[in-house]
Enzyme design. Structure first.
Site, mmCIF file in Angstrom:
data_model
loop_
_atom_site.group_PDB
_atom_site.id
_atom_site.type_symbol
_atom_site.label_atom_id
_atom_site.label_comp_id
_atom_site.label_asym_id
_atom_site.label_seq_id
_atom_site.Cartn_x
_atom_site.Cartn_y
_atom_site.Cartn_z
ATOM 1 C CB SER A 61 -0.963 0.002 1.179
ATOM 2 O OG SER A 61 -0.251 0.103 2.382
ATOM 3 C CG HIS A 100 -3.798 -1.707 -1.113
ATOM 4 N ND1 HIS A 100 -4.377 -0.504 -0.821
ATOM 5 C CD2 HIS A 100 -3.284 -2.172 0.059
ATOM 6 C CE1 HIS A 100 -4.208 -0.222 0.455
ATOM 7 N NE2 HIS A 100 -3.551 -1.222 1.016
ATOM 8 C CE LYS A 143 -7.682 -0.373 2.576
ATOM 9 N NZ LYS A 143 -6.508 -1.012 3.144
HETATM 10 C C1 LIG Z 1 -6.378 -1.540 4.609
HETATM 11 C C2 LIG Z 1 -5.602 -2.817 4.688
HETATM 12 C C3 LIG Z 1 -6.105 -3.934 5.365
HETATM 13 C C4 LIG Z 1 -7.315 -3.839 6.244
HETATM 14 O O1 LIG Z 1 -8.480 -3.748 5.515
HETATM 15 P P1 LIG Z 1 -9.760 -3.044 6.191
HETATM 16 O O2 LIG Z 1 -10.907 -3.606 5.447
HETATM 17 O O3 LIG Z 1 -9.563 -1.573 6.020
HETATM 18 O O4 LIG Z 1 -9.752 -3.428 7.637
HETATM 19 C C5 LIG Z 1 -5.444 -5.135 5.256
HETATM 20 N N1 LIG Z 1 -4.311 -5.260 4.534
HETATM 21 C C6 LIG Z 1 -3.773 -4.187 3.904
HETATM 22 C C7 LIG Z 1 -2.531 -4.372 3.117
HETATM 23 C C8 LIG Z 1 -4.389 -2.941 3.970
HETATM 24 O O5 LIG Z 1 -3.827 -1.883 3.392
#
Ligand SMILES: *Cc1c(COP(=O)(O)O)cnc(C)c1O
Length: 405
Positions: free
Chosen positions: A189, A217, A248
């Site tokens: 990310s 992502h 996301k």
């Molecule tokens: C945002 C994120 C998560 C967590 O996901 P949420 O649905 O926001 O709890 C898990 N792994 C990565 C790499 C992330 O960036």
């Protein structure tokens, strides 16, 4: 009685002095006008353009998604009413799990209340319940994976980020008889780089390891049906567990794993973070389902998104604004100093109406502080030009280094 607040305050003072105390921007998102939002401040209101949202494709305001969520509320009410085991399983959950299994070409899927919980619960349960399991974890894995592995209390080996030679050295040094699992992400990310997935799968085969892939992502974004990097690379069948988020690119909320029926049943039956918590509200499941279905068929959002990312990069390049080259949709503009990063971000917001949250330690290592730009299909040419011009003027103002054209 001890004054506990002094303990809290002295810890907070450290954050302040290091310039990494987090301040939230208070926004009102306008449905139908994303990436526009209203920012509420002590002094009043300000119209801003959001440049750091993880609602990568704007699906959070897609009419089909909104309608599905409203319908679900009208039919099922607000909450799920219980844990999955005790009266909380709704037909929306079942349909969503079937859709996710199909998206990733797996026998089954299991949903959780967030991506964080899905990583924590799945890795924690695998590590705690498989006797002798060794988890090989990429050094830059997300906090939710690290916490899951810690909770498991199993043996763990950290391998250098995206370095298959280091991974192989560590796999070959481990007890050949021990069960193994390699945990990694597809798109990372903060740097936006992508794992050498095929090579990792080859090593997993060679050393008889399971693979656990966080595609948070990438789901909705890559692959012909939005199945992620593993779909794009034709590697889904070589990944044991694919983990993703509904929050996301899918624009709603919730997390999941997709894997064999036996593995999902195992997590369903043993994971505390699945069993002892209320199921996702049916409306979130229904909205996510609609979003996934839409992005399985529609390419418009992905095509436009890639084009917008290219445009942002090219306008930054024209002005010599340094950004980290990577093969994904994440555009990290490097500042390398926590205070400067925060200062630029404040000026972008106050003077230019651009909301770009600074990314500081511990999210990224010290001296790599950055602005993480996430273009969406809904940013216009004018938005992109305004962003590039604003950065251009602040770069001159702060005498920050530029790339030489
Ligand atoms: C945002 C994120 C998560 C967590 O996901 P949420 O649905 O926001 O709890 C898990 N792994 C990565 C790499 C992330 O960036």
């Amino acid at each position: 009685m001890r004054d506990f607040d002094t303990i809290f305050k002295s810890e907070l003072d450290k954050l302040h002095s290091e310039g990494r105390y987090r301040v939230f921007a208070e926004l009102v998102r306008h449905c139908g006008r994303f990436p526009r939002a209203k920012r509420l401040t002590a002094g009043g209101e300000q119209d801003v353009t959001v440049w750091c949202s993880n609602d990568y494709l704007g699906m959070g305001q897609h009419p089909k998604v909104i309608e599905a969520m409203k319908d679900a509320i009208d039919h099922c009410g607000a909450g799920a009413g219980g844990t999955r085991n005790i009266s909380g399983t709704n037909y929306c959950h079942v349909l969503l799990e079937e859709e996710l299994a199909d998206l990733h070409g797996k026998e089954a899927a299991l949903i959780f209340t967030s991506g964080y919980v899905s990583n924590w619960a799945a890795l924690g349960t695998l590590g705690a319940r498989i006797p002798g399991l060794i988890i090989f974890s990429d050094a830059l894995n997300h906090a939710s994976m690290i916490e899951g592995i810690r909770y498991a209390k199993c043996d763990r080996v950290i391998w250098k980020h995206n370095d298959v030679a280091d991974l192989e050295a560590k796999l070959s040094a481990a007890d050949p008889k021990a069960p193994k699992l390699i945990a990694f992400e597809s798109v990372y990310s903060m740097d936006g780089d992508i794992a050498p997935m095929k090579e990792i799968c080859d090593l997993a085969d060679k050393y008889g390891a399971m693979t656990y892939l966080d595609e948070v992502h990438a789901v909705g974004m890559y692959g012909p049906r939005g199945g992620g990097i593993a779909e794009r690379e034709g590697l889904m069948d070589r990944i044991t567990v694919i983990e993703g988020t509904l929050a996301k690119a899918f624009g709603v909320m919730g997390g999941y794993i997709a894997a064999s029926a036996a593995l999902c049943d195992f997590i369903r039956s043993f994971a505390s973070g699945f069993i002892f918590t209320t199921a996702l509200p049916p409306a979130l499941a229904a909205g996510s389902l609609e979003s996934i279905r839409h992005l399985k068929a529609s390419q418009i959002e992905r095509v436009r998104h890639r084009e917008r990312v290219r445009k942002v990069r090219s306008l930054l390049d024209q002005r010599g604004i340094p950004h980290m080259p990577n093969p994904s949709h994440i555009v990290p503009v490097m500042v390398g100093d926590a205070a400067k990063c925060k200062w630029i971000s404040d000026l972008l917001l106050d003077d230019f109406g651009i909301y770009l949250q600074p990314i500081n330690y511990p999210t990224v290592p010290k001296k790599t502080e950055r602005l993480r730009i996430t273009p969406t299909p809904l940013h216009s040419d004018a938005d992109i030009e305004h962003l590039a011009e604003a950065l251009h003027s602040l770069w001159s103002h702060c005498a920050l280094a530029r790339n030489v054209a």
